[in-house]
Design a protein around this motif. Structure first.
Motif, PDB file in Angstrom:
ATOM      1  N   LEU A 150      -9.604   2.238 -15.296  1.00 12.05           N
ATOM      2  CA  LEU A 150      -9.589   0.782 -15.388  1.00 12.05           C
ATOM      3  C   LEU A 150      -8.166   0.245 -15.201  1.00 12.05           C
ATOM      4  CD1 LEU A 150     -12.058   0.257 -18.393  1.00 12.05           C
ATOM      5  CD2 LEU A 150     -12.560   0.254 -15.944  1.00 12.05           C
ATOM      6  N   ARG A 151      -7.201   1.030 -15.701  1.00 10.63           N
ATOM      7  CA  ARG A 151      -5.790   0.624 -15.553  1.00 10.63           C
ATOM      8  C   ARG A 151      -5.389   0.513 -14.091  1.00 10.63           C
ATOM      9  NH1 ARG A 151      -3.530   4.711 -19.718  1.00 10.63           N
ATOM     10  NH2 ARG A 151      -3.690   3.466 -21.602  1.00 10.63           N
ATOM     11  N   ILE A 152      -5.735   1.518 -13.295  1.00  4.42           N
ATOM     12  CA  ILE A 152      -5.300   1.462 -11.896  1.00  4.42           C
ATOM     13  C   ILE A 152      -6.068   0.370 -11.150  1.00  4.42           C
ATOM     14  CG2 ILE A 152      -6.796   3.306 -10.962  1.00  4.42           C
ATOM     15  CD1 ILE A 152      -4.105   4.102  -9.360  1.00  4.42           C
ATOM     16  N   ALA A 153      -7.328   0.165 -11.549  1.00  2.00           N
ATOM     17  CA  ALA A 153      -8.092  -0.942 -10.940  1.00  2.00           C
ATOM     18  C   ALA A 153      -7.419  -2.271 -11.258  1.00  2.00           C
ATOM     19  CB  ALA A 153      -9.531  -0.926 -11.445  1.00  2.00           C
ATOM     20  N   ALA A 154      -6.982  -2.419 -12.510  1.00  2.00           N
ATOM     21  CA  ALA A 154      -6.336  -3.672 -12.912  1.00  2.00           C
ATOM     22  C   ALA A 154      -4.980  -3.839 -12.226  1.00  2.00           C
ATOM     23  CB  ALA A 154      -6.163  -3.710 -14.434  1.00  2.00           C
ATOM     24  N   ARG A 155      -4.297  -2.710 -12.013  1.00  2.00           N
ATOM     25  CA  ARG A 155      -3.005  -2.776 -11.314  1.00  2.00           C
ATOM     26  C   ARG A 155      -3.207  -3.389  -9.924  1.00  2.00           C
ATOM     27  NH1 ARG A 155      -0.058   2.741 -10.346  1.00  2.00           N
ATOM     28  NH2 ARG A 155       1.245   1.683  -8.804  1.00  2.00           N
ATOM     29  N   ILE A 156      -4.295  -3.019  -9.291  1.00  2.00           N
ATOM     30  CA  ILE A 156      -4.569  -3.512  -7.945  1.00  2.00           C
ATOM     31  C   ILE A 156      -5.131  -4.930  -7.970  1.00  2.00           C
ATOM     32  CG2 ILE A 156      -6.131  -3.157  -5.967  1.00  2.00           C
ATOM     33  CD1 ILE A 156      -5.685  -0.109  -6.416  1.00  2.00           C
ATOM     34  N   LEU A 157      -5.949  -5.239  -8.980  1.00  2.00           N
ATOM     35  CA  LEU A 157      -6.705  -6.503  -8.962  1.00  2.00           C
ATOM     36  C   LEU A 157      -6.024  -7.648  -9.692  1.00  2.00           C
ATOM     37  CD1 LEU A 157     -10.168  -4.868  -9.530  1.00  2.00           C
ATOM     38  CD2 LEU A 157      -9.697  -6.454  -7.657  1.00  2.00           C
ATOM     39  N   SER A 158      -5.096  -7.363 -10.633  1.00  2.00           N
ATOM     40  CA  SER A 158      -4.574  -8.450 -11.453  1.00  2.00           C
ATOM     41  C   SER A 158      -3.796  -9.441 -10.588  1.00  2.00           C
ATOM     42  CB  SER A 158      -3.695  -7.912 -12.583  1.00  2.00           C
ATOM     43  OG  SER A 158      -2.458  -7.509 -12.076  1.00  2.00           O
ATOM     44  N   GLY A 159      -4.070 -10.711 -10.848  1.00  2.00           N
ATOM     45  CA  GLY A 159      -3.405 -11.763 -10.080  1.00  2.00           C
ATOM     46  C   GLY A 159      -3.996 -11.948  -8.699  1.00  2.00           C
ATOM     47  N   GLU A 198     -11.129  -6.925  -0.541  1.00  2.00           N
ATOM     48  CA  GLU A 198     -11.325  -7.207   0.884  1.00  2.00           C
ATOM     49  C   GLU A 198     -12.793  -7.387   1.263  1.00  2.00           C
ATOM     50  OE1 GLU A 198      -8.578  -7.186   3.349  1.00  2.00           O
ATOM     51  OE2 GLU A 198      -7.639  -7.602   1.420  1.00  2.00           O
ATOM     52  N   GLY A 199     -13.712  -6.915   0.383  1.00  2.00           N
ATOM     53  CA  GLY A 199     -15.127  -6.935   0.759  1.00  2.00           C
ATOM     54  C   GLY A 199     -15.429  -5.906   1.834  1.00  2.00           C
ATOM     55  N   ARG A 200     -14.489  -5.003   2.025  1.00  2.00           N
ATOM     56  CA  ARG A 200     -14.638  -3.919   3.008  1.00  2.00           C
ATOM     57  C   ARG A 200     -13.994  -2.680   2.418  1.00  2.00           C
ATOM     58  NH1 ARG A 200     -10.984  -6.160   6.178  1.00  2.00           N
ATOM     59  NH2 ARG A 200     -11.471  -8.355   6.382  1.00  2.00           N
ATOM     60  N   ILE A 201     -14.395  -1.525   2.886  1.00  2.00           N
ATOM     61  CA  ILE A 201     -13.744  -0.302   2.408  1.00  2.00           C
ATOM     62  C   ILE A 201     -12.274  -0.346   2.826  1.00  2.00           C
ATOM     63  CG2 ILE A 201     -13.675   2.222   2.579  1.00  2.00           C
ATOM     64  CD1 ILE A 201     -16.712   2.182   2.819  1.00  2.00           C
ATOM     65  N   THR A 202     -11.395  -0.143   1.834  1.00  2.00           N
ATOM     66  CA  THR A 202      -9.976  -0.420   2.035  1.00  2.00           C
ATOM     67  C   THR A 202      -9.110   0.672   1.418  1.00  2.00           C
ATOM     68  OG1 THR A 202     -10.457  -2.791   2.003  1.00  2.00           O
ATOM     69  CG2 THR A 202      -8.178  -2.163   1.551  1.00  2.00           C
ATOM     70  N   ASP A 203      -8.098   1.060   2.157  1.00  2.00           N
ATOM     71  CA  ASP A 203      -7.106   2.021   1.659  1.00  2.00           C
ATOM     72  C   ASP A 203      -6.325   1.374   0.506  1.00  2.00           C
ATOM     73  OD1 ASP A 203      -4.956   3.738   1.275  1.00  2.00           O
ATOM     74  OD2 ASP A 203      -4.701   4.139   3.420  1.00  2.00           O
ATOM     75  N   PRO A 204      -6.316   1.997  -0.675  1.00  2.00           N
ATOM     76  CA  PRO A 204      -5.667   1.340  -1.819  1.00  2.00           C
ATOM     77  C   PRO A 204      -4.143   1.412  -1.784  1.00  2.00           C
ATOM     78  CG  PRO A 204      -6.469   3.504  -2.461  1.00  2.00           C
ATOM     79  CD  PRO A 204      -6.916   3.288  -1.030  1.00  2.00           C
ATOM     80  N   ARG A 205      -3.589   2.318  -0.997  1.00  2.00           N
ATOM     81  CA  ARG A 205      -2.160   2.609  -1.138  1.00  2.00           C
ATOM     82  C   ARG A 205      -1.252   1.389  -0.948  1.00  2.00           C
ATOM     83  NH1 ARG A 205      -2.678   8.214   2.143  1.00  2.00           N
ATOM     84  NH2 ARG A 205      -4.046   6.823   3.322  1.00  2.00           N
ATOM     85  N   PRO A 206      -1.494   0.542   0.087  1.00  2.00           N
ATOM     86  CA  PRO A 206      -0.604  -0.616   0.234  1.00  2.00           C
ATOM     87  C   PRO A 206      -0.674  -1.587  -0.950  1.00  2.00           C
ATOM     88  CG  PRO A 206      -1.912  -0.252   2.235  1.00  2.00           C
ATOM     89  CD  PRO A 206      -2.455   0.654   1.186  1.00  2.00           C
ATOM     90  N   PHE A 207      -1.836  -1.622  -1.644  1.00  2.00           N
ATOM     91  CA  PHE A 207      -2.013  -2.577  -2.746  1.00  2.00           C
ATOM     92  C   PHE A 207      -1.314  -2.144  -4.028  1.00  2.00           C
ATOM     93  CE2 PHE A 207      -5.355  -3.518   0.191  1.00  2.00           C
ATOM     94  CZ  PHE A 207      -5.470  -4.896   0.140  1.00  2.00           C
ATOM     95  N   LEU A 208      -0.815  -0.908  -4.037  1.00  2.00           N
ATOM     96  CA  LEU A 208      -0.140  -0.413  -5.239  1.00  2.00           C
ATOM     97  C   LEU A 208       1.363  -0.566  -5.138  1.00  2.00           C
ATOM     98  CD1 LEU A 208      -2.327   2.770  -5.677  1.00  2.00           C
ATOM     99  CD2 LEU A 208      -2.030   1.008  -7.428  1.00  2.00           C
ATOM    100  N   GLN A 209       1.829  -0.864  -3.939  1.00  2.00           N
ATOM    101  CA  GLN A 209       3.281  -0.943  -3.758  1.00  2.00           C
ATOM    102  C   GLN A 209       3.878  -2.108  -4.540  1.00  2.00           C
ATOM    103  OE1 GLN A 209       3.807  -0.845   0.502  1.00  2.00           O
ATOM    104  NE2 GLN A 209       3.139   1.293   0.543  1.00  2.00           N
ATOM    105  N   GLY A 210       4.959  -1.822  -5.247  1.00  2.00           N
ATOM    106  CA  GLY A 210       5.636  -2.857  -6.019  1.00  2.00           C
ATOM    107  C   GLY A 210       4.899  -3.250  -7.286  1.00  2.00           C
ATOM    108  N   ARG A 211       3.860  -2.480  -7.693  1.00  2.00           N
ATOM    109  CA  ARG A 211       3.115  -2.822  -8.913  1.00  2.00           C
ATOM    110  C   ARG A 211       3.164  -1.708  -9.930  1.00  2.00           C
ATOM    111  NH1 ARG A 211      -1.657  -6.781  -8.766  1.00  2.00           N
ATOM    112  NH2 ARG A 211      -0.836  -8.276  -7.290  1.00  2.00           N
TER     113      ARG A 211
END
Ligand code: SF4
Lengths: 420, 168
Positions: free
Chosen positions: A305-314, A407-420
């Protein structure tokens, strides 16, 4: 000649020197049933004409597969289980407590070196604590309820060694999807998996549970991780002993030894309708998904849940997509509330479901529509698994699922974790 | 248990999982005849109309993989199937089928096709497609499974023996 951990545990529980291929009768330290498999076990047990189960303190009943009950038929089965538990003096975890496998590990209901059976195929999850644990059917369970024992063939062991650090955005789920993709849905049939290597050593108990949980998806009987100081710390915090940990001897006979470089495994996605169809996320990227599910005994824990929140928060979940989040236990839900994670997920657009199996087994809650795609953190994506045989289920890590929800599409998570 | 089975073959492929045998949404019941109404629904919706009492299910490798739900062999049994033949089984399903008293054997099923007439001779451990003059040996079951099957399933076995007895 040395022995594997599986051989050692089974030998101790059977009171003989048992080697792979031997048939033995072994004693169980824990027997678990739930609301799908329990009623049939109880019905079979009632035919023996015996009042009490062998040892109620070694049994546990969990209502998790269809909770809270969606209809009167299931409500009546829940009543049957509650009455049986009360009559027998068996601990019962009712609706909202969580998923059976999560609860057994979280509450330390069986200790390292123990032997556990559950009327559920993912009972192998407890292997993450060094427990020889495996799923059995309901009638086999009725035999355990009667005698405290069952017959089994001692499995050979496939040693799976993960080496190297997992890159950012890659988790034990990705390693396991990749591994199952390599060896196939029956690649470890009748074998025990024994996970080791520095990658596994560095993993949290939660990440190890994801490995062990999915052992059955390649046919394995058990998925063992040697217990260590992390296991001991978990049990100590619960006021429990360390059990009798068992380790593979170096000179034990292994059926197969596989080494995998974890630093080279990218995020994975298993395509519909089989678990062994994993491809790198970049190959599945772009496929539209209408629903994202983060939860289950595989990947709904606090770190997930933590990593999901890291990507989704804000950020906001795509308007073309629904995000369902189901913490697999009350404790995880409480911890996620206390950490503020659930608020972040809700503000991003998630619907939070009560602790339990949620949409995973396709009984109620979040059944997809015809032609819809779902991406889920669960362990199984068979056709119809989530309740509709005209939907497609993709399996991935919590990070990949969270990024896909944006994205509503299958998406590589790696770019969304940068800087978070 | 019948020692000589004659019926029609219903052929399935590899990796038929227990979700395909009976979907999770139908499993929450103790009324087992309702399971038979949905057996194989997601992979062969016509099966339940086609199957006749005494028929045989023949499958590829890893039959019954996935969930431990015993509703899967129960659904097959209540559909009237008298034996299951497969190249290999997933471990839990195999035990569950024997525990339900369903003769489940490992053999080469490549030659079998839906609609074939088949005879399974359990005493002499072979299956035969008389129409095509093909005889296929069955892999012997482990001795403990033989004993459970001979009693008609695990419940009857335990009623008689009270515990597990491993044959020498
Ligand atoms: S969460 Fe899914 S896989 Fe886990 S026990 Fe529940 S139904 Fe089974």
């Amino acid at each position: 000649m040395g022995r594997t951990a599986a051989e050692k545990i089974i030998s101790a529980k059977a009171g003989v020197d048992a080697r792979a291929g031997d048939f033995v009768v072994a004693c169980a330290d824990l027997a678990m049933i739930h609301d799908t498999t329990g009623p049939i076990a109880i019905k079979a047990f009632s035919e023996y004409g015996r009042e009490k189960v062998w040892d109620p303190s070694k049994m546990v009943i969990v209502l998790d597969h269809a909770t809270p009950s969606p209809n009167e038929r299931i409500s009546n089965l829940h009543m049957l289980l509650r009455e049986f538990a009360a009559r027998q003096g068996i601990t019962l975890f009712d609706a909202g407590e969580g998923v059976c496998h999560q609860l057994v590990v979280e509450k330390g209901l069986v200790l390292p070196g123990g032997l556990a059976v559950g009327a559920d195929s993912h009972t192998c999850t407890y292997g993450a604590m060094g427990v020889f644990a495996f799923g059995i059917g309901s009638t086999d369970m009725s035999g355990v309820m009667l005698t405290g024992k069952l017959w089994l063939r001692v499995p050979g062991t496939m040693k799976v060694i993960f080496r190297g650090g997992m890159p950012e955005g890659v988790s034990s789920k990705d390693l396991m999807l990749n591994f199952i993709g390599k060896i196939g849905a029956d690649g470890a049939d009748y074998l025990a998996l024994s996970f080791s290597g520095d990658t596994v050593k560095a993993m949290s108990l939660s990440e190890r549970m994801t490995l062990s949980n999915m052992a059955i998806e390649c046919g394995a009987k058990a998925g063992l991780v040697a217990s260590d100081e992390k296991t001991a710390a978990h049990l100590k915090a619960l006021g429990k002993g360390e059990g009798s940990p068992a380790y593979d001897d170096d000179d034990a006979v292994f059926d197969r030894v596989l080494e995998i470089d974890a630093s080279k495994v990218p995020p994975q996605v298993a395509l519909p309708h089989s678990v062994d169809s994993a491809v790198p996320v970049t190959e599945a990227a772009g496929t539209e998904v209408s629903q994202v599910y983060i939860g289950t005994c595989t990947n709904g824990r606090l770190d997930d849940l933590r990593i999901a929140a890291r990507i989704l928060s804000g950020r906001k979940v795509s308007p073309n997509c629904r995000l369902l989040v189901c913490p697999p236990s009350r404790k995880i839900m409480a911890d996620a509330i206390a950490e503020g994670i659930l608020l972040q997920l809700v503000e991003a657009g998630a619907a939070i479901l009560p602790p339990g199996c949620g949409p995973c087994p396709g009984t109620h809650l979040g059944v997809p529509g015809d032609g819809e795609n779902v991406i889920s953190t669960a362990n199984r994506n068979f056709k119809g698994r989530m309740g509709n045989n005209k939907a497609g289920v993709y399996l991935a890590s919590p990070a990949t699922c969270a990024a896909s929800a944006l994205e509503g599409r299958i998406t590589d998570p790696r770019p969304f974790l940068q800087g978070r | 248990m019948e020692k000589h089975i004659t019926g029609a073959v219903h052929k399935f492929g590899d990796d038929i999982n227990t979700d395909y045998i009976i979907a999770g949404k139908y499993t929450k019941t103790l009324d087992f005849s309702t399971l038979a109404e949905h057996v194989f629904e997601d992979v062969d919706p016509e099966f339940k109309n086609r199957v006749r009492a005494g028929d045989v299910v023949a499958a590829g490798k890893n039959f019954g993989c996935g969930s431990s739900r015993e509703q899967a062999p129960i659904a097959i049994k209540y559909a009237g199937v008298s034996a299951i033949l497969a190249k290999s089984y997933s471990r839990i399903f195999f035990r569950n089928a024997i525990n339900q008293g369903i003769p489940a054997f490992i053999c080469d099923t490549d030659a079998m096709e839906t609609g074939d007439e088949i005879t399974v001779n359990i005493e002499e451990s072979f299956a035969e497609l008389p129409g095509r003059n093909i005889k296929i040996p069955l892999t012997p079951l482990s001795p403990v499974m033989v004993n459970i099957l001979e009693e008609g399933g695990l419940v009857e076995y335990l009623k008689k023996n009270g515990t597990y007895i491993l044959p020498e």
